[in-house]
Structure formats: C-alpha cells, structure tokens
Motif scaffolding. Sequence first.
Motif, PDB file in Angstrom:
ATOM      1  N   LYS A  51       0.780  -1.239   0.189  1.00 32.51           N
ATOM      2  CA  LYS A  51      -0.010  -0.085  -0.040  1.00 32.51           C
ATOM      3  C   LYS A  51       0.784   1.193  -0.011  1.00 32.51           C
ATOM      4  O   LYS A  51       2.038   1.115   0.494  1.00 32.51           O
ATOM      5  CB  LYS A  51      -0.786  -0.125   1.055  1.00 32.51           C
ATOM      6  CG  LYS A  51      -1.891  -1.329   1.597  1.00 32.51           C
ATOM      7  CD  LYS A  51      -2.864  -1.253   0.467  1.00 32.51           C
ATOM      8  CE  LYS A  51      -3.902  -2.420   0.490  1.00 32.51           C
ATOM      9  NZ  LYS A  51      -4.512  -2.752  -0.797  1.00 32.51           N
ATOM     10  N   GLY A  92      -4.553   5.102  -1.864  1.00 29.01           N
ATOM     11  CA  GLY A  92      -5.385   5.206  -0.624  1.00 29.01           C
ATOM     12  C   GLY A  92      -6.886   5.934  -1.001  1.00 29.01           C
ATOM     13  O   GLY A  92      -6.603   6.279  -2.352  1.00 29.01           O
ATOM     14  N   SER A  93      -7.567   6.197  -0.493  1.00 31.86           N
ATOM     15  CA  SER A  93      -8.899   6.946  -0.908  1.00 31.86           C
ATOM     16  C   SER A  93      -8.903   8.044  -1.430  1.00 31.86           C
ATOM     17  O   SER A  93      -9.786   8.668  -2.335  1.00 31.86           O
ATOM     18  CB  SER A  93      -9.788   6.769   0.247  1.00 31.86           C
ATOM     19  OG  SER A  93      -9.535   7.426   1.358  1.00 31.86           O
ATOM     20  N   GLU A  94      -7.697   8.864  -1.150  1.00 28.20           N
ATOM     21  CA  GLU A  94      -7.452  10.145  -1.869  1.00 28.20           C
ATOM     22  C   GLU A  94      -7.296   9.953  -3.200  1.00 28.20           C
ATOM     23  O   GLU A  94      -7.462  11.112  -3.972  1.00 28.20           O
ATOM     24  CB  GLU A  94      -6.404  11.033  -1.090  1.00 28.20           C
ATOM     25  CG  GLU A  94      -5.206  10.230  -1.151  1.00 28.20           C
ATOM     26  CD  GLU A  94      -4.505   9.363  -0.154  1.00 28.20           C
ATOM     27  OE1 GLU A  94      -3.376   9.032  -0.261  1.00 28.20           O
ATOM     28  OE2 GLU A  94      -5.455   8.701   0.638  1.00 28.20           O
ATOM     29  N   TYR A  95      -6.897   9.086  -3.659  1.00 23.31           N
ATOM     30  CA  TYR A  95      -6.556   8.805  -5.108  1.00 23.31           C
ATOM     31  C   TYR A  95      -7.849   7.888  -5.937  1.00 23.31           C
ATOM     32  O   TYR A  95      -7.980   7.976  -7.097  1.00 23.31           O
ATOM     33  CB  TYR A  95      -5.594   7.711  -5.354  1.00 23.31           C
ATOM     34  CG  TYR A  95      -4.348   8.519  -5.032  1.00 23.31           C
ATOM     35  CD1 TYR A  95      -3.452   9.431  -5.844  1.00 23.31           C
ATOM     36  CD2 TYR A  95      -3.707   8.344  -3.849  1.00 23.31           C
ATOM     37  CE1 TYR A  95      -2.339  10.011  -5.687  1.00 23.31           C
ATOM     38  CE2 TYR A  95      -2.504   9.097  -3.347  1.00 23.31           C
ATOM     39  CZ  TYR A  95      -1.711   9.864  -4.213  1.00 23.31           C
ATOM     40  OH  TYR A  95      -0.661  10.564  -3.968  1.00 23.31           O
ATOM     41  N   ASP A  96      -8.945   7.931  -4.979  1.00 21.75           N
ATOM     42  CA  ASP A  96     -10.136   7.078  -6.035  1.00 21.75           C
ATOM     43  C   ASP A  96     -10.723   7.973  -7.230  1.00 21.75           C
ATOM     44  O   ASP A  96     -10.936   7.058  -7.962  1.00 21.75           O
ATOM     45  CB  ASP A  96     -11.340   7.302  -4.691  1.00 21.75           C
ATOM     46  CG  ASP A  96     -11.026   5.956  -3.918  1.00 21.75           C
ATOM     47  OD1 ASP A  96     -10.120   5.062  -3.944  1.00 21.75           O
ATOM     48  OD2 ASP A  96     -12.013   6.117  -2.901  1.00 21.75           O
ATOM     49  N   VAL A  99      -8.225   6.811  -9.783  1.00 22.81           N
ATOM     50  CA  VAL A  99      -8.275   5.600 -10.128  1.00 22.81           C
ATOM     51  C   VAL A  99      -9.601   5.311 -10.846  1.00 22.81           C
ATOM     52  O   VAL A  99      -9.640   4.288 -11.922  1.00 22.81           O
ATOM     53  CB  VAL A  99      -8.377   4.295  -8.871  1.00 22.81           C
ATOM     54  CG1 VAL A  99      -8.708   3.182  -8.777  1.00 22.81           C
ATOM     55  CG2 VAL A  99      -7.161   4.746  -8.176  1.00 22.81           C
TER      56      VAL A  99
END
Length: 106
Positions: A51, A92-96, A99
């Motif tokens: 991760k 991490g979710s900050e890159y959702d 992605v």
Amino acid sequence: MAWLLASISELVGHVVRCTSSRQVRLTLEQLATENSRARLLQLRFQPQPVKKGSMSIDDYVLKMRSIVDNLNATGQVISNDDLVLCILGGLGSEYDPVVVNLTSRK
C-alpha cells in the motif's frame, strides 16, 4: 570438499554429513532450488499487499516497479497492465477519483 565446506560456512549444517563433493553439490543444488521457489512465491505475493501509505507517489511506484522487475528476472513476467492494476489497488482513498478515471477508460 574442504574448499566447498569452507566457502559455504553458513550452510555447513546442511552438508556436514555429506561424504563426497558430489553429495555436497547435490545438496546445495536442492537447497538453491527450494530457496528459489520460496523466493519466487515471496516475490509473487509481494505486490498484492503493498500500500502507498505514507510513501510519496514516486517512492511507491518505484517500489512496485522494483518488485515487478525482480519477478521478471525470475521468469515470472508481469505485464505493465498488471503492474498498473497493482499500483492502483494500493493507493489510498484520496486517489479514488484518479483510479476511477483511469479504470473507466477504454
């Protein structure tokens, strides 16, 4: 045989009962094969749980690239598409949004 034993001091426990240089060589080949399989399995599973965490994006991608290069060196070819998926999966979710954008393209 004495030269072989002297050059493999950390492996002496595995070959101490060998009675010929041939037995030493065969034992070492078997150990190398077992270690190679274990190393391959370790490398094969390494990209999955990596991760990004607190690493910079550059460090994270370099780490993933290094893992894949090591796998490729063992003959286990990982495509660039698979590498990208592993990298995206570890963000991490900050890159959702990134992605979703990248994975929804054709």
